[in-house]
Design a protein around this motif. Structure first.
Motif, PDB file in Angstrom:
ATOM      1  N   LEU A 106      -4.027  -2.211  19.865  1.00 50.74           N
ATOM      2  CA  LEU A 106      -3.791  -1.283  18.760  1.00 50.74           C
ATOM      3  C   LEU A 106      -4.856  -0.198  18.663  1.00 50.74           C
ATOM      4  O   LEU A 106      -4.581   0.917  18.220  1.00 50.74           O
ATOM      5  N   GLU A 118       5.656   4.549  14.174  1.00 47.71           N
ATOM      6  CA  GLU A 118       5.560   3.390  13.296  1.00 47.71           C
ATOM      7  C   GLU A 118       5.274   2.135  14.121  1.00 47.71           C
ATOM      8  O   GLU A 118       5.686   2.025  15.278  1.00 47.71           O
ATOM      9  N   ILE A 119       4.557   1.212  13.487  1.00 47.27           N
ATOM     10  CA  ILE A 119       4.337  -0.128  14.030  1.00 47.27           C
ATOM     11  C   ILE A 119       5.256  -1.066  13.261  1.00 47.27           C
ATOM     12  O   ILE A 119       5.216  -1.116  12.025  1.00 47.27           O
ATOM     13  N   TYR A 121       6.452  -4.937  12.476  1.00 47.21           N
ATOM     14  CA  TYR A 121       6.014  -6.332  12.575  1.00 47.21           C
ATOM     15  C   TYR A 121       6.859  -7.177  11.636  1.00 47.21           C
ATOM     16  O   TYR A 121       7.574  -6.661  10.770  1.00 47.21           O
ATOM     17  N   VAL A 133      -3.372  -4.095  11.683  1.00 52.51           N
ATOM     18  CA  VAL A 133      -2.377  -3.032  11.535  1.00 52.51           C
ATOM     19  C   VAL A 133      -2.742  -2.127  10.365  1.00 52.51           C
ATOM     20  O   VAL A 133      -2.692  -0.891  10.467  1.00 52.51           O
ATOM     21  N   ASP A 134      -3.138  -2.728   9.246  1.00 49.93           N
ATOM     22  CA  ASP A 134      -3.536  -1.935   8.077  1.00 49.93           C
ATOM     23  C   ASP A 134      -4.691  -0.998   8.417  1.00 49.93           C
ATOM     24  O   ASP A 134      -4.708   0.174   8.012  1.00 49.93           O
ATOM     25  N   VAL A 137      -3.555   1.948  10.653  1.00 49.63           N
ATOM     26  CA  VAL A 137      -2.844   2.936   9.843  1.00 49.63           C
ATOM     27  C   VAL A 137      -3.830   3.766   9.022  1.00 49.63           C
ATOM     28  O   VAL A 137      -3.743   4.993   8.952  1.00 49.63           O
ATOM     29  N   GLN A 145       2.418   4.821  10.778  1.00 52.15           N
ATOM     30  CA  GLN A 145       2.683   3.987   9.623  1.00 52.15           C
ATOM     31  C   GLN A 145       3.151   2.620  10.105  1.00 52.15           C
ATOM     32  O   GLN A 145       3.433   2.425  11.292  1.00 52.15           O
ATOM     33  N   SER A 146       3.249   1.668   9.195  1.00 55.03           N
ATOM     34  CA  SER A 146       3.712   0.330   9.564  1.00 55.03           C
ATOM     35  C   SER A 146       4.899  -0.061   8.700  1.00 55.03           C
ATOM     36  O   SER A 146       5.089   0.472   7.599  1.00 55.03           O
ATOM     37  N   ARG A 147       5.694  -0.994   9.201  1.00 57.38           N
ATOM     38  CA  ARG A 147       6.875  -1.458   8.483  1.00 57.38           C
ATOM     39  C   ARG A 147       7.078  -2.935   8.774  1.00 57.38           C
ATOM     40  O   ARG A 147       6.996  -3.372   9.922  1.00 57.38           O
ATOM     41  N   CYS A 148       7.362  -3.705   7.720  1.00 53.90           N
ATOM     42  CA  CYS A 148       7.548  -5.150   7.845  1.00 53.90           C
ATOM     43  C   CYS A 148       9.027  -5.497   7.904  1.00 53.90           C
ATOM     44  O   CYS A 148       9.829  -4.992   7.105  1.00 53.90           O
TER      45      CYS A 148
END
Length: 449
Positions: A106, A118-119, A121, A133-134, A137, A145-148
Protein backbone atom coordinates in the motif's frame (compact mmCIF):
# COMPACT_ATOMS: atom_id res chain seq x y z
CA UNK A 1 20.54 -27.02 9.37
CA UNK A 2 24.09 -27.53 10.48
CA UNK A 3 24.58 -30.49 12.80
CA UNK A 4 21.12 -30.36 14.39
CA UNK A 5 19.21 -33.48 13.44
CA UNK A 6 15.50 -34.10 13.32
CA UNK A 7 13.74 -36.06 16.06
CA UNK A 8 14.06 -39.78 15.42
CA UNK A 9 10.92 -40.88 13.54
CA UNK A 10 10.26 -43.03 10.51
CA UNK A 11 7.61 -42.44 7.85
CA UNK A 12 5.83 -45.68 8.55
CA UNK A 13 5.21 -44.60 12.13
CA UNK A 14 4.34 -40.91 12.22
CA UNK A 15 3.81 -39.45 15.65
CA UNK A 16 0.23 -39.19 16.84
CA UNK A 17 -1.06 -35.68 17.31
CA UNK A 18 -2.10 -34.69 20.81
CA UNK A 19 -0.79 -34.31 24.34
CA UNK A 20 2.08 -36.77 23.96
CA UNK A 21 3.45 -34.65 21.13
CA UNK A 22 2.87 -31.50 23.16
CA UNK A 23 4.85 -32.89 26.09
CA UNK A 24 7.70 -34.28 23.99
CA UNK A 25 8.17 -31.61 21.33
CA UNK A 26 6.71 -28.30 22.48
CA UNK A 27 7.67 -25.70 25.04
CA UNK A 28 4.42 -25.00 26.88
CA UNK A 29 4.08 -24.51 30.59
CA UNK A 30 2.51 -27.81 31.76
CA UNK A 31 -0.39 -25.90 33.29
CA UNK A 32 -1.28 -23.99 30.11
CA UNK A 33 -3.66 -25.07 27.32
CA UNK A 34 -2.97 -23.16 24.12
CA UNK A 35 -6.29 -22.88 22.31
CA UNK A 36 -5.33 -19.70 20.46
CA UNK A 37 -2.60 -20.85 18.11
CA UNK A 38 -4.05 -18.62 15.41
CA UNK A 39 -2.87 -15.39 17.02
CA UNK A 40 0.83 -15.96 17.62
CA UNK A 41 1.66 -19.56 16.73
CA UNK A 42 4.42 -21.46 18.50
CA UNK A 43 7.38 -23.67 17.65
CA UNK A 44 8.65 -27.13 18.66
CA UNK A 45 11.84 -27.37 20.66
CA UNK A 46 13.63 -28.72 17.59
CA UNK A 47 13.04 -25.50 15.64
CA UNK A 48 13.97 -23.45 18.71
CA UNK A 49 17.31 -25.25 18.75
CA UNK A 50 17.81 -24.67 15.02
CA UNK A 51 17.10 -20.96 15.42
CA UNK A 52 19.55 -20.64 18.29
CA UNK A 53 22.23 -22.37 16.24
CA UNK A 54 21.79 -19.75 13.50
CA UNK A 55 21.97 -17.03 16.12
CA UNK A 56 25.13 -18.55 17.56
CA UNK A 57 26.73 -18.58 14.11
CA UNK A 58 25.89 -14.91 13.68
CA UNK A 59 27.54 -14.08 17.00
CA UNK A 60 30.60 -16.26 16.33
CA UNK A 61 31.50 -14.43 13.10
CA UNK A 62 29.10 -11.50 12.59
CA UNK A 63 30.42 -10.13 9.29
CA UNK A 64 31.08 -13.42 7.45
CA UNK A 65 27.71 -14.80 8.55
CA UNK A 66 25.54 -11.73 7.91
CA UNK A 67 27.21 -10.70 4.66
CA UNK A 68 27.86 -14.10 3.05
CA UNK A 69 26.40 -17.13 4.87
CA UNK A 70 23.03 -15.59 5.67
CA UNK A 71 22.08 -14.81 2.03
CA UNK A 72 22.81 -18.43 1.04
CA UNK A 73 20.68 -19.83 3.86
CA UNK A 74 17.98 -17.30 3.09
CA UNK A 75 17.85 -18.51 -0.50
CA UNK A 76 17.32 -22.08 0.74
CA UNK A 77 14.31 -20.96 2.78
CA UNK A 78 12.98 -18.91 -0.13
CA UNK A 79 13.20 -21.96 -2.37
CA UNK A 80 11.50 -24.18 0.20
CA UNK A 81 8.57 -21.82 0.74
CA UNK A 82 8.21 -21.13 -2.99
CA UNK A 83 7.97 -24.87 -3.62
CA UNK A 84 5.29 -25.12 -0.94
CA UNK A 85 3.28 -22.37 -2.67
CA UNK A 86 3.88 -23.61 -6.20
CA UNK A 87 5.54 -20.39 -7.40
CA UNK A 88 9.03 -19.45 -8.66
CA UNK A 89 11.70 -18.78 -6.05
CA UNK A 90 12.43 -15.32 -7.48
CA UNK A 91 8.89 -14.24 -6.59
CA UNK A 92 9.27 -14.92 -2.85
CA UNK A 93 11.01 -12.90 -0.13
CA UNK A 94 10.47 -12.60 3.61
CA UNK A 95 9.13 -9.81 5.78
CA UNK A 96 8.54 -9.76 9.52
CA UNK A 97 4.77 -10.26 9.43
CA UNK A 98 1.71 -10.02 7.19
CA UNK A 99 0.95 -6.46 8.29
CA UNK A 100 4.40 -5.47 7.06
CA UNK A 101 3.66 -7.05 3.69
CA UNK A 102 0.35 -5.22 3.37
CA UNK A 103 2.05 -1.96 4.36
CA UNK A 104 4.80 -2.55 1.81
CA UNK A 105 2.29 -2.86 -1.02
CA UNK A 106 0.00 0.00 0.00
CA UNK A 107 2.90 2.39 0.61
CA UNK A 108 4.45 1.61 -2.78
CA UNK A 109 1.41 1.98 -5.02
CA UNK A 110 1.46 5.24 -6.98
CA UNK A 111 -2.12 6.50 -7.05
CA UNK A 112 -3.53 8.25 -10.10
CA UNK A 113 -3.48 12.03 -9.96
CA UNK A 114 -7.15 12.37 -10.90
CA UNK A 115 -8.23 11.26 -7.41
CA UNK A 116 -10.57 8.52 -8.69
CA UNK A 117 -8.74 5.53 -7.21
CA UNK A 118 -10.35 3.45 -4.47
CA UNK A 119 -9.19 0.64 -2.20
CA UNK A 120 -11.87 -2.01 -1.70
CA UNK A 121 -11.84 -4.20 1.40
CA UNK A 122 -14.27 -6.44 3.26
CA UNK A 123 -15.97 -5.94 6.61
CA UNK A 124 -13.87 -8.72 8.13
CA UNK A 125 -10.53 -7.00 7.38
CA UNK A 126 -7.85 -7.36 10.07
CA UNK A 127 -7.82 -4.25 12.26
CA UNK A 128 -4.17 -3.39 11.69
CA UNK A 129 -4.64 -3.56 7.93
CA UNK A 130 -7.79 -1.44 8.15
CA UNK A 131 -5.78 1.24 9.91
CA UNK A 132 -3.09 0.97 7.25
CA UNK A 133 -5.74 1.68 4.63
CA UNK A 134 -6.93 4.65 6.71
CA UNK A 135 -3.38 5.99 6.89
CA UNK A 136 -2.79 5.62 3.16
CA UNK A 137 -6.02 7.49 2.42
CA UNK A 138 -5.09 10.24 4.89
CA UNK A 139 -1.48 10.56 3.74
CA UNK A 140 -2.32 10.78 0.03
CA UNK A 141 -4.75 13.66 0.63
CA UNK A 142 -7.56 12.99 -1.81
CA UNK A 143 -5.73 10.83 -4.34
CA UNK A 144 -7.30 7.62 -3.07
CA UNK A 145 -10.37 6.67 -1.04
CA UNK A 146 -11.47 3.41 0.57
CA UNK A 147 -14.73 1.47 0.56
CA UNK A 148 -15.91 -1.42 2.74
CA UNK A 149 -17.82 -4.39 1.34
CA UNK A 150 -20.31 -5.69 3.94
CA UNK A 151 -20.67 -9.42 4.66
CA UNK A 152 -23.67 -11.05 6.30
CA UNK A 153 -22.52 -14.38 7.72
CA UNK A 154 -23.29 -17.20 7.34
CA UNK A 155 -23.48 -17.10 3.57
CA UNK A 156 -22.27 -19.02 0.55
CA UNK A 157 -19.00 -18.11 -1.14
CA UNK A 158 -20.94 -17.04 -4.22
CA UNK A 159 -22.73 -14.41 -2.15
CA UNK A 160 -19.41 -12.89 -1.13
CA UNK A 161 -18.27 -12.74 -4.74
CA UNK A 162 -21.59 -11.18 -5.70
CA UNK A 163 -21.21 -8.51 -3.01
CA UNK A 164 -17.75 -7.73 -4.32
CA UNK A 165 -18.97 -7.46 -7.91
CA UNK A 166 -21.79 -5.13 -6.84
CA UNK A 167 -19.33 -2.91 -4.96
CA UNK A 168 -17.09 -2.68 -8.03
CA UNK A 169 -20.09 -1.78 -10.18
CA UNK A 170 -21.14 0.91 -7.71
CA UNK A 171 -17.68 2.44 -7.75
CA UNK A 172 -17.71 2.53 -11.55
CA UNK A 173 -21.24 3.97 -11.53
CA UNK A 174 -19.91 6.86 -9.44
CA UNK A 175 -17.26 7.56 -12.06
CA UNK A 176 -14.40 6.14 -9.97
CA UNK A 177 -12.20 3.05 -10.23
CA UNK A 178 -11.22 0.26 -7.84
CA UNK A 179 -7.45 0.34 -8.07
CA UNK A 180 -6.73 -2.31 -5.45
CA UNK A 181 -8.72 -4.88 -3.43
CA UNK A 182 -7.50 -6.22 -0.08
CA UNK A 183 -8.93 -9.53 1.17
CA UNK A 184 -8.06 -12.56 3.28
CA UNK A 185 -7.29 -16.24 2.87
CA UNK A 186 -8.77 -16.92 6.31
CA UNK A 187 -10.13 -13.91 8.14
CA UNK A 188 -9.15 -13.20 11.72
CA UNK A 189 -12.41 -12.51 13.56
CA UNK A 190 -14.34 -14.54 12.72
CA UNK A 191 -11.74 -17.10 11.69
CA UNK A 192 -13.33 -18.47 8.53
CA UNK A 193 -12.03 -19.58 5.13
CA UNK A 194 -12.49 -16.81 2.59
CA UNK A 195 -13.02 -17.46 -1.16
CA UNK A 196 -9.83 -15.64 -2.07
CA UNK A 197 -9.41 -17.59 -5.31
CA UNK A 198 -12.77 -16.41 -6.65
CA UNK A 199 -12.19 -12.81 -5.55
CA UNK A 200 -8.76 -12.85 -7.21
CA UNK A 201 -10.39 -14.05 -10.43
CA UNK A 202 -12.95 -11.24 -10.16
CA UNK A 203 -10.13 -8.73 -9.74
CA UNK A 204 -8.54 -10.00 -12.93
CA UNK A 205 -11.79 -9.56 -14.84
CA UNK A 206 -12.05 -5.95 -13.69
CA UNK A 207 -8.38 -4.98 -13.97
CA UNK A 208 -8.03 -4.55 -10.19
CA UNK A 209 -4.81 -5.20 -8.27
CA UNK A 210 -5.39 -8.05 -5.81
CA UNK A 211 -3.63 -7.91 -2.42
CA UNK A 212 -4.22 -11.17 -0.53
CA UNK A 213 -3.70 -11.07 3.22
CA UNK A 214 -2.85 -14.67 4.07
CA UNK A 215 -1.84 -13.91 7.66
CA UNK A 216 -3.84 -17.02 8.53
CA UNK A 217 -2.80 -19.19 5.63
CA UNK A 218 0.37 -21.08 4.93
CA UNK A 219 0.57 -24.28 6.95
CA UNK A 220 -3.20 -24.34 7.61
CA UNK A 221 -5.00 -24.30 4.25
CA UNK A 222 -4.07 -25.53 0.78
CA UNK A 223 -1.90 -22.94 -0.94
CA UNK A 224 0.22 -24.99 -3.32
CA UNK A 225 -1.95 -23.64 -6.16
CA UNK A 226 -0.97 -20.01 -5.56
CA UNK A 227 0.77 -19.82 -8.93
CA UNK A 228 -2.47 -20.83 -10.62
CA UNK A 229 -4.57 -18.40 -8.58
CA UNK A 230 -2.01 -15.75 -9.54
CA UNK A 231 -2.79 -12.81 -7.23
CA UNK A 232 -0.92 -9.56 -7.75
CA UNK A 233 0.43 -9.57 -4.18
CA UNK A 234 0.26 -12.17 -1.42
CA UNK A 235 1.64 -12.32 2.11
CA UNK A 236 1.32 -15.08 4.71
CA UNK A 237 2.68 -15.46 8.23
CA UNK A 238 4.96 -18.47 8.55
CA UNK A 239 5.08 -18.07 12.32
CA UNK A 240 1.38 -18.83 12.80
CA UNK A 241 0.71 -22.22 11.22
CA UNK A 242 4.03 -23.34 9.70
CA UNK A 243 5.86 -23.73 13.03
CA UNK A 244 8.40 -21.03 12.20
CA UNK A 245 9.67 -18.67 14.94
CA UNK A 246 8.14 -15.19 15.19
CA UNK A 247 8.19 -13.05 13.19
CA UNK A 248 8.38 -14.32 9.64
CA UNK A 249 6.06 -13.99 6.67
CA UNK A 250 6.49 -14.94 3.04
CA UNK A 251 5.85 -12.05 0.65
CA UNK A 252 5.00 -13.11 -2.89
CA UNK A 253 5.08 -10.71 -5.81
CA UNK A 254 4.95 -12.11 -9.38
CA UNK A 255 7.60 -10.86 -11.77
CA UNK A 256 5.14 -8.62 -13.60
CA UNK A 257 4.53 -6.56 -10.45
CA UNK A 258 7.96 -6.40 -8.87
CA UNK A 259 8.60 -3.07 -10.53
CA UNK A 260 5.72 -1.63 -8.50
CA UNK A 261 7.53 -2.40 -5.24
CA UNK A 262 10.14 0.33 -5.37
CA UNK A 263 11.14 0.16 -1.72
CA UNK A 264 11.09 -2.07 1.31
CA UNK A 265 9.64 -0.77 4.58
CA UNK A 266 11.84 0.72 5.88
CA UNK A 267 13.93 1.72 2.89
CA UNK A 268 17.44 0.29 3.06
CA UNK A 269 20.52 -0.47 0.95
CA UNK A 270 18.61 -2.31 -1.77
CA UNK A 271 16.80 0.81 -2.93
CA UNK A 272 18.07 2.49 -6.09
CA UNK A 273 16.82 6.00 -6.78
CA UNK A 274 15.68 6.69 -10.34
CA UNK A 275 17.66 9.93 -10.38
CA UNK A 276 20.07 11.72 -8.05
CA UNK A 277 21.53 15.24 -8.34
CA UNK A 278 24.64 15.34 -10.48
CA UNK A 279 24.14 11.78 -11.68
CA UNK A 280 25.60 10.40 -8.45
CA UNK A 281 24.93 6.84 -7.33
CA UNK A 282 24.79 5.71 -3.72
CA UNK A 283 27.02 2.82 -2.73
CA UNK A 284 25.56 -0.46 -1.47
CA UNK A 285 28.11 -1.78 1.08
CA UNK A 286 26.83 -5.36 0.89
CA UNK A 287 28.42 -8.03 -1.34
CA UNK A 288 27.27 -7.81 -4.98
CA UNK A 289 25.06 -10.54 -6.41
CA UNK A 290 23.21 -11.44 -9.58
CA UNK A 291 19.75 -11.39 -8.05
CA UNK A 292 17.07 -9.07 -9.33
CA UNK A 293 16.17 -5.73 -7.78
CA UNK A 294 13.16 -7.08 -5.85
CA UNK A 295 14.92 -10.03 -4.21
CA UNK A 296 18.06 -8.03 -3.49
CA UNK A 297 16.11 -5.22 -1.84
CA UNK A 298 14.45 -7.57 0.67
CA UNK A 299 17.63 -9.54 1.41
CA UNK A 300 18.85 -6.92 3.88
CA UNK A 301 16.48 -4.38 5.43
CA UNK A 302 18.52 -2.97 8.27
CA UNK A 303 20.15 -4.92 11.07
CA UNK A 304 17.76 -7.22 12.93
CA UNK A 305 17.63 -10.85 14.02
CA UNK A 306 16.44 -12.60 10.89
CA UNK A 307 17.11 -16.11 12.21
CA UNK A 308 13.38 -16.95 11.91
CA UNK A 309 13.62 -16.48 8.12
CA UNK A 310 16.33 -19.11 7.98
CA UNK A 311 14.17 -21.61 9.90
CA UNK A 312 11.49 -21.85 7.21
CA UNK A 313 13.36 -24.58 5.34
CA UNK A 314 13.92 -26.48 8.59
CA UNK A 315 10.30 -26.12 9.72
CA UNK A 316 8.96 -27.46 6.43
CA UNK A 317 11.35 -30.41 6.66
CA UNK A 318 10.34 -31.09 10.28
CA UNK A 319 6.66 -31.05 9.34
CA UNK A 320 7.31 -33.49 6.51
CA UNK A 321 9.59 -35.94 8.27
CA UNK A 322 8.19 -35.78 11.80
CA UNK A 323 4.49 -35.02 11.31
CA UNK A 324 3.73 -36.58 7.93
CA UNK A 325 3.61 -33.55 5.70
CA UNK A 326 1.29 -30.72 4.78
CA UNK A 327 -1.66 -32.77 3.54
CA UNK A 328 -1.87 -34.87 6.70
CA UNK A 329 -1.51 -31.81 8.94
CA UNK A 330 -4.19 -29.83 7.09
CA UNK A 331 -6.69 -32.67 7.05
CA UNK A 332 -6.18 -33.60 10.70
CA UNK A 333 -6.45 -30.01 11.92
CA UNK A 334 -9.55 -29.21 9.91
CA UNK A 335 -11.21 -32.37 11.20
CA UNK A 336 -10.24 -31.50 14.77
CA UNK A 337 -11.52 -27.93 14.42
CA UNK A 338 -14.88 -29.05 13.04
CA UNK A 339 -15.42 -31.78 15.62
CA UNK A 340 -14.05 -29.63 18.42
CA UNK A 341 -16.30 -26.74 17.47
CA UNK A 342 -19.33 -28.99 17.73
CA UNK A 343 -18.26 -30.09 21.22
CA UNK A 344 -17.91 -26.48 22.36
CA UNK A 345 -21.26 -25.50 20.84
CA UNK A 346 -22.91 -28.47 22.54
CA UNK A 347 -21.53 -27.40 25.92
CA UNK A 348 -22.71 -23.82 25.38
CA UNK A 349 -26.06 -24.68 23.84
CA UNK A 350 -25.24 -22.55 20.78
CA UNK A 351 -23.91 -23.16 17.28
CA UNK A 352 -20.81 -23.05 15.11
CA UNK A 353 -20.50 -20.34 12.47
CA UNK A 354 -20.64 -22.06 9.08
CA UNK A 355 -22.57 -22.11 5.80
CA UNK A 356 -24.52 -24.98 4.23
CA UNK A 357 -21.59 -25.86 1.96
CA UNK A 358 -19.20 -26.09 4.90
CA UNK A 359 -16.66 -23.89 3.15
CA UNK A 360 -16.47 -21.33 5.96
CA UNK A 361 -15.14 -23.99 8.34
CA UNK A 362 -12.53 -25.32 5.90
CA UNK A 363 -9.61 -24.28 8.10
CA UNK A 364 -8.03 -25.08 11.45
CA UNK A 365 -10.11 -22.55 13.37
CA UNK A 366 -13.68 -22.73 14.59
CA UNK A 367 -16.04 -19.99 15.74
CA UNK A 368 -18.69 -20.77 18.33
CA UNK A 369 -21.45 -18.42 19.50
CA UNK A 370 -21.41 -17.57 23.21
CA UNK A 371 -24.64 -17.63 25.26
CA UNK A 372 -24.48 -13.88 25.88
CA UNK A 373 -26.96 -11.30 24.60
CA UNK A 374 -24.83 -8.70 22.85
CA UNK A 375 -27.63 -6.14 22.71
CA UNK A 376 -28.25 -6.32 26.47
CA UNK A 377 -24.57 -5.87 27.22
CA UNK A 378 -24.29 -3.04 24.70
CA UNK A 379 -27.36 -1.33 26.15
CA UNK A 380 -25.69 -1.33 29.56
CA UNK A 381 -22.49 0.05 28.06
CA UNK A 382 -20.55 -2.89 29.46
CA UNK A 383 -19.10 -4.42 26.30
CA UNK A 384 -15.48 -3.50 26.99
CA UNK A 385 -15.73 -4.57 30.62
CA UNK A 386 -17.22 -7.95 29.70
CA UNK A 387 -14.55 -8.54 27.06
CA UNK A 388 -11.74 -7.70 29.48
CA UNK A 389 -13.28 -9.82 32.22
CA UNK A 390 -13.64 -12.90 30.01
CA UNK A 391 -10.06 -12.75 28.74
CA UNK A 392 -8.45 -12.03 32.11
CA UNK A 393 -10.50 -14.76 33.80
CA UNK A 394 -9.53 -17.32 31.17
CA UNK A 395 -5.85 -16.48 31.58
CA UNK A 396 -5.66 -16.05 35.35
CA UNK A 397 -8.06 -18.72 36.59
CA UNK A 398 -8.15 -21.30 33.82
CA UNK A 399 -4.65 -20.96 32.32
CA UNK A 400 -5.82 -20.63 28.74
CA UNK A 401 -6.79 -18.02 26.17
CA UNK A 402 -9.61 -17.98 23.65
CA UNK A 403 -10.15 -15.15 21.20
CA UNK A 404 -13.52 -13.57 22.10
CA UNK A 405 -15.20 -10.92 19.95
CA UNK A 406 -18.50 -9.40 18.93
CA UNK A 407 -19.52 -9.82 15.29
CA UNK A 408 -22.81 -8.83 13.73
CA UNK A 409 -24.54 -8.47 17.07
CA UNK A 410 -23.34 -11.71 18.68
CA UNK A 411 -20.55 -12.73 20.98
CA UNK A 412 -18.25 -15.42 19.56
CA UNK A 413 -15.29 -17.49 20.66
CA UNK A 414 -12.60 -18.50 18.15
CA UNK A 415 -10.60 -21.63 18.95
CA UNK A 416 -7.65 -23.10 17.07
CA UNK A 417 -6.89 -26.75 16.38
CA UNK A 418 -3.24 -27.77 16.43
CA UNK A 419 -1.08 -30.88 16.41
CA UNK A 420 -0.48 -30.73 20.18
CA UNK A 421 -4.21 -30.64 21.05
CA UNK A 422 -6.92 -33.28 21.39
CA UNK A 423 -10.72 -33.16 21.24
CA UNK A 424 -10.69 -33.37 25.03
CA UNK A 425 -9.22 -29.85 25.05
CA UNK A 426 -12.25 -28.54 23.14
CA UNK A 427 -14.66 -30.32 25.44
CA UNK A 428 -12.86 -28.80 28.40
CA UNK A 429 -12.92 -25.36 26.76
CA UNK A 430 -16.67 -25.62 26.23
CA UNK A 431 -17.17 -26.22 29.94
CA UNK A 432 -14.88 -23.36 30.88
CA UNK A 433 -16.56 -20.90 28.52
CA UNK A 434 -19.95 -21.94 29.91
CA UNK A 435 -18.77 -21.24 33.45
CA UNK A 436 -17.31 -17.86 32.53
CA UNK A 437 -20.42 -16.83 30.60
CA UNK A 438 -22.61 -17.83 33.54
CA UNK A 439 -20.48 -15.60 35.75
CA UNK A 440 -20.90 -12.73 33.29
CA UNK A 441 -24.69 -13.14 33.37
CA UNK A 442 -24.55 -12.96 37.18
CA UNK A 443 -22.74 -9.63 36.86
CA UNK A 444 -19.42 -10.78 38.30
CA UNK A 445 -17.56 -8.68 35.71
CA UNK A 446 -18.90 -5.54 37.39
CA UNK A 447 -17.08 -6.40 40.59
CA UNK A 448 -13.79 -6.76 38.73
CA UNK A 449 -13.77 -3.20 37.33
Amino acid sequence: MGDITLPSRVKSDYVQFGHALRDSDFLFDPSYRNLNHGSFGTIPSHIRNVMRRYQDQAEAKPDPFIRYTYPQLLDESRTAVATLLGVPTETCVFVSNATMGVNTVLRNIVWNRDGKDEILYFETIYGGCAKTVDYVVEYNRGLVQSRCVPILYPCADDAIVESFEKAVQQVEKEGKRVRLALFDVVSSNPGVRFPFEAITASCKRHGILSLVDGAQGIGMVKLDHLGEVDPDFFVSNCHKWLHVPRGCAVFYVPLRNQGLIRSTVPTSHGFEAAELPGGNKRVNPLPPNEKGYFVNAFQFVGTMDNAPYLCVNDAIKWREEALGGEVRIREELMKMAREGGKLVAEALGTEVLDNEEGTMSASAMTNVALPLLAEDIKANGDGAAVHSYILSTLMEEYQTFVAVFVFQGRWWARLSAQVYLELEDFKWAGGVLKEVCDRVVKGEYKRST
